[in-house]
Motif scaffolding. Structure first.
Motif: not given
Ligand SMILES: Nc1ncnc2c1ncn2[C@@H]1O[C@H](COP(=O)(O)OP(=O)(O)OP(=O)(O)O)[C@@H](O)[C@H]1O
Ligand SMILES: [Mg+2]
Length: 284
Positions: A43-64
């Motif tokens: 999953l590639l993308g510039p700083n702030g693209a949303g990669k970490t946020t997406a990963i945190r949703c997938i890992t259930t650390l953030l809600p969906v």
């Protein structure tokens, strides 16, 4: 394509319309993504693209809050524990405890992830060996180099024998040898277990070399997806149509092409700006 088990294998991960906002900022915006079982997906993308946020949703650390995430068929919103049991996660921020030894750090994760008491010591020893940390296992983590810390975090993520390993910039700040070493350890575990890997990286060389498929994310969405070779050859075709004589784009060129001028607006950039400048001056 690269899926050895064919198209009938259940997807390791599906995001369907996933959205996540921090106030006004739509960090993840209607994300569509499907990762096949057994592949290494970048999953590639510039700083702030949303990669970490997406990963945190997938890992259930953030809600969906909107859309759906499924890990091997389990819904991340409704079956959080089932999803967590299938996942290993190396976060972008360093997560090892400097005041514990390498072995103690991994033992902690083994306990958190319910590895049974009977199995624990052997499992911890096995993953430390797998990442080449046996000789340093009983030293405090604060005496480790950056590369050793990243390998320790990999051991932590592997101790629960995950089916989907999520790595958020696992090789950031590592020298080329340490970087290769991290990937060799990942690939050895994959070969032994068939584990699926989702990785983010800002190194286009690394993505090109190690990922079966990559997705380019920008402003919360996927803008291009395919094997690195496919994406390079699509851009080469476009360049040829535009009359370029020797169009041999790198994955970094593809990335620039997709993200376009938006990169500058967001302040996003590549780690290796100098090589980009060299390419630009050669082209220009
Ligand atoms: N805790 C937070 N509070 C407010 N905004 C946040 C928070 N975390 C992330 N954001 C915002 O969400 C957007 C996506 O951030 P995210 O960290 O997911 O990007 P990224 O693709 O992982 O970037 P990087 O490559 O720099 O790690 C950015 O605009 C960021 O500023
Ligand atoms: Mg990030």
């Amino acid at each position: 394509m690269t899926d050895p088990r064919g198209s009938t294998a259940p997807a390791a991960l599906v995001c369907d319309g996933l959205a996540y906002a921090f106030g006004e900022i739509k960090a993840v915006d209607d994300l569509e993504l499907s990762v096949r079982a057994g592949e290494v997906f970048g999953l590639l993308g510039p700083n702030g693209a949303g990669k970490t946020t997406a990963i945190r949703c997938i890992t259930t650390l953030l809600p969906v809050p909107a859309g759906m995430v499924r890990v091997f068929g389990h819904d991340a919103a409704k079956e959080r524990m089932a999803v967590r049991r299938l996942l290993g996660y190396v976060p972008q921020q360093l997560s090892a405890d400097a005041g514990l030894t390498g072995r103690e750090n991994v033992e902690l994760f083994a306990r958190v992830f319910d590895v049974t008491r009977r199995e624990r010591a052997a499992r911890v020893a096995r993953v430390l060996e797998a990442v080449g940390l046996t000789p340093a296992a009983d030293r405090l983590a604060k005496t480790y180099s950056g590369g050793m810390i990243r390998r320790l975090e990999l051991a932590q993520a592997l101790v629960s024998a995950p089916r989907l390993l999520m790595l958020d910039e696992p090789t950031i700040g590592l020298d080329p040898i340490a970087r290769t070493s991290v990937w060799e350890h990942i690939n050895a575990v994959r070969a032994a277990t068939g584990m699926t890997v989702l990785v983010t990286t800002h190194s286009m060389d690394e993505a090109d070399q190690y990922c079966d498929r990559v997705a380019l994310m920008h402003r919360g969405r996927i803008h291009a997806l395919g094997t690195p070779a496919q994406l390079r050859s699509e851009l080469a075709d476009r360049r040829r149509e535009e009359g370029e004589q020797d169009p041999r784009p790198t994955l970094e060129d593809v990335f620039r092409d997709v993200a376009g001028s938006g990169l500058d607006e967001q302040g996003g950039d590549f780690r290796d700006v100098r090589s980009t400048r060299r390419t630009a001056s050669r082209v220009g």
